[in-house]
Design a protein around this motif. Structure first.
Motif, PDB file in Angstrom:
ATOM      1  N   SER A  63     -40.260 -26.069 -17.285  1.00  0.00           N
ATOM      2  CA  SER A  63     -40.464 -25.808 -18.718  1.00  0.00           C
ATOM      3  C   SER A  63     -41.531 -24.742 -18.953  1.00  0.00           C
ATOM      4  CB  SER A  63     -40.929 -27.070 -19.440  1.00  0.00           C
ATOM      5  OG  SER A  63     -40.122 -28.154 -19.116  1.00  0.00           O
ATOM      6  N   SER A  67     -35.406 -27.080 -16.673  1.00  0.00           N
ATOM      7  CA  SER A  67     -36.060 -28.029 -17.569  1.00  0.00           C
ATOM      8  C   SER A  67     -36.220 -27.327 -18.911  1.00  0.00           C
ATOM      9  CB  SER A  67     -37.450 -28.373 -17.041  1.00  0.00           C
ATOM     10  OG  SER A  67     -37.389 -28.757 -15.709  1.00  0.00           O
ATOM     11  N   ALA A  81     -35.593 -29.051 -22.084  1.00  0.00           N
ATOM     12  CA  ALA A  81     -34.953 -29.699 -23.235  1.00  0.00           C
ATOM     13  C   ALA A  81     -36.008 -30.392 -24.105  1.00  0.00           C
ATOM     14  CB  ALA A  81     -33.916 -30.706 -22.757  1.00  0.00           C
ATOM     15  N   ILE A  82     -36.908 -31.116 -23.457  1.00  0.00           N
ATOM     16  CA  ILE A  82     -37.900 -31.866 -24.248  1.00  0.00           C
ATOM     17  C   ILE A  82     -38.901 -30.899 -24.887  1.00  0.00           C
ATOM     18  CG2 ILE A  82     -39.715 -33.641 -24.145  1.00  0.00           C
ATOM     19  CD1 ILE A  82     -37.963 -35.085 -22.069  1.00  0.00           C
ATOM     20  N   GLU A 116     -31.249 -32.818 -16.211  1.00  0.00           N
ATOM     21  CA  GLU A 116     -31.003 -34.255 -16.225  1.00  0.00           C
ATOM     22  C   GLU A 116     -30.509 -34.625 -17.616  1.00  0.00           C
ATOM     23  OE1 GLU A 116     -34.225 -36.745 -14.870  1.00  0.00           O
ATOM     24  OE2 GLU A 116     -32.874 -38.464 -14.731  1.00  0.00           O
ATOM     25  N   ASP A 170     -31.232 -36.348 -20.103  1.00  0.00           N
ATOM     26  CA  ASP A 170     -32.404 -37.095 -20.574  1.00  0.00           C
ATOM     27  C   ASP A 170     -32.099 -38.023 -21.740  1.00  0.00           C
ATOM     28  OD1 ASP A 170     -34.360 -35.910 -18.837  1.00  0.00           O
ATOM     29  OD2 ASP A 170     -34.206 -34.084 -20.026  1.00  0.00           O
ATOM     30  N   GLY A 184     -36.701 -37.911 -13.965  1.00  0.00           N
ATOM     31  CA  GLY A 184     -37.921 -37.606 -14.710  1.00  0.00           C
ATOM     32  C   GLY A 184     -38.498 -36.245 -14.358  1.00  0.00           C
ATOM     33  N   ASP A 185     -38.216 -35.761 -13.181  1.00  0.00           N
ATOM     34  CA  ASP A 185     -38.667 -34.417 -12.818  1.00  0.00           C
ATOM     35  C   ASP A 185     -37.471 -33.675 -12.231  1.00  0.00           C
ATOM     36  OD1 ASP A 185     -38.844 -34.234  -9.647  1.00  0.00           O
ATOM     37  OD2 ASP A 185     -39.323 -36.266 -10.288  1.00  0.00           O
ATOM     38  N   ASN A 186     -37.432 -32.387 -12.497  1.00  0.00           N
ATOM     39  CA  ASN A 186     -36.265 -31.625 -12.044  1.00  0.00           C
ATOM     40  C   ASN A 186     -36.406 -31.108 -10.611  1.00  0.00           C
ATOM     41  OD1 ASN A 186     -34.920 -32.135 -14.346  1.00  0.00           O
ATOM     42  ND2 ASN A 186     -34.836 -30.021 -15.093  1.00  0.00           N
ATOM     43  N   THR A 236     -43.671 -31.863 -15.195  1.00  0.00           N
ATOM     44  CA  THR A 236     -43.676 -33.292 -14.892  1.00  0.00           C
ATOM     45  C   THR A 236     -44.042 -33.545 -13.429  1.00  0.00           C
ATOM     46  OG1 THR A 236     -41.825 -33.314 -16.382  1.00  0.00           O
ATOM     47  CG2 THR A 236     -42.283 -35.356 -15.229  1.00  0.00           C
TER      48      THR A 236
END
Ligand code: GLU
Length: 368
Positions: free
Chosen positions: A15, A52, A54-55, A137, A139, A149-151, A213
């Motif tokens: 991210s 990563s 998305a969040i 993932e 999520d 939880g981690d890519n 993460t």
């Protein structure tokens, strides 16, 4: 050089490469990265991107703070952010005429043999179509207990499933250093690691990793998965422009070397499952085809024994009941009972749905 010699490559971007601390999207970086992707395509490589973001992008869109998010809310946020993420990719990569697709995976998809085999075929078909799959993932569905939880680790599983030759984890450091490079002038970048021993584990624990993460710990876990999958893995600096070109030019990164060959890893994976669930007895024609490296088709199957599911590990015997090979079945035992001895073009009519034509694909077979 490992990257140059690789045909199938997985690149993981975190991210923090896509969005900075001030929540500003790093468009310029992504645009430079897309040039790297174009270059790999020109070199005729198969590429998968694990991204990563998305969040992080969901939080930006919804004006929320990532730190205070509870799991159920973060699932909704990821659902909002995943579209933002793909839009960002599409906008940037589209201008370079790079075709993208999206695959969202859960832990179960990668751990269950049948789903993993399906994912492998999907990757292969996308490569043939000239598309670059972008994986994250799922999520919005995954819960804490069954979540990567981690890519980093997700990317290593993707590398394993897709039979990749190398995985590149783009981080915010050049790789693993002997000491902390920010406080110790004598710190040296470790260029190659064959064994992840206690010393390496300790260095990784102390390391100042990326803000994402994972940190260094999950990168080491990812390296362990790659080592037993016959896949090279690199930790490299992603913060610079053209990070892949930089590896090609300067090889400034830490490489983890595989412990076994890719072929041995795949064979091990095929026969590592609980004992074979069934048997297929084949005729001489099929036996010859298999000896010539072909897949097993329904036409050559004389008999099916045992009860098994798609993806289960089964034995292939010749007409004298001598074991010739083992493999993963693409059909259930009940389906094979219906299609055995029949030409592949009859399968859809017999089963009532369109299906694969190989009962055991050559890549899913190991001769004993
Ligand atoms: N899957 C998460 C996302 O897209 C990120 C996981 C990670 O930071 O590695 O936001």
């Amino acid at each position: 050089m490992y990257l140059k010699d690789s045909k199938t490559i997985v690149v993981k971007i975190g991210s923090s490469l896509l969005i900075n601390d001030k929540k500003i999207i790093r468009d310029k970086w992504l645009s430079e990265f897309s040039k790297d992707v174009k270059k790999l395509q020109r070199l005729k490589k198969n590429l998968i991107i694990v991204s990563s973001g998305a969040i992080a992008l969901g939080c930006k869109k919804l004006k929320l703070n990532k730190k205070n998010l509870k799991l159920d809310k973060s699932q909704a946020v990821a659902s909002v952010g995943q579209i933002e993420l793909m839009n960002l990719f599409k906008k940037t990569f589209g201008s370079k005429k790079i075709n993208l697709s999206q695959i969202l995976l859960t832990l179960e998809d990668t751990e269950q043999r049948r789903r993993a085999i399906n994912a492998k075929r999907t990757f292969e078909n996308l490569f043939n179509l000239g598309f670059v799959p972008v994986v994250n993932e799922n999520d919005s569905i995954a819960t804490t207990e069954i979540k990567y939880g981690d890519n980093d680790r997700l990317a290593s599983r993707v590398a394993q499933i897709s039979g990749a030759d190398c995985l590149i984890l783009l981080s915010d450091v050049n790789g693993l250093y002997s000491k902390n490079p920010k406080i110790d002038k004598n710190a040296k970048l470790i260029k190659e690691i064959k064994n992840i021993d206690e010393k390496i584990e300790q260095i990784a624990t102390r390391s100042i990793g990326e803000h994402g993460t994972g940190g260094m710990k999950t990168k080491i876990d990812a390296a362990k998965i790659c080592q037993i999958s016959g896949c090279h893995m690199a930790i490299a600096n992603g913060l610079i422009n053209r990070p892949i070109q930089n590896i090609l030019d300067n090889n400034l990164c830490t490489w983890f070397l595989p412990k076994i060959s890719k072929l041995d890893a795949r064979k091990k994976w095929i026969i590592s499952s609980i004992s074979p669930k069934g048997q297929l007895i084949i005729d001489d024609g099929a036996l010859n085809a298999l000896k010539n490296g072909k897949s097993l088709l329904a036409a050559g199957i004389k008999e099916v024994k045992g009860q098994f599911n798609k993806g289960d590990h089964i034995k292939i015997l010749d007409k004298n009941m001598v074991e010739f090979a083992r493999g993963l079945s693409s059909f259930t035992s009940d389906e094979i009972s219906i299609i055995k001895g029949k030409h592949s073009n009859k399968i859809s009519n017999l089963l009532g749905y369109i299906s694969k034509s190989e009962v055991i694909h050559k890549d899913d077979m190991v001769k004993v």
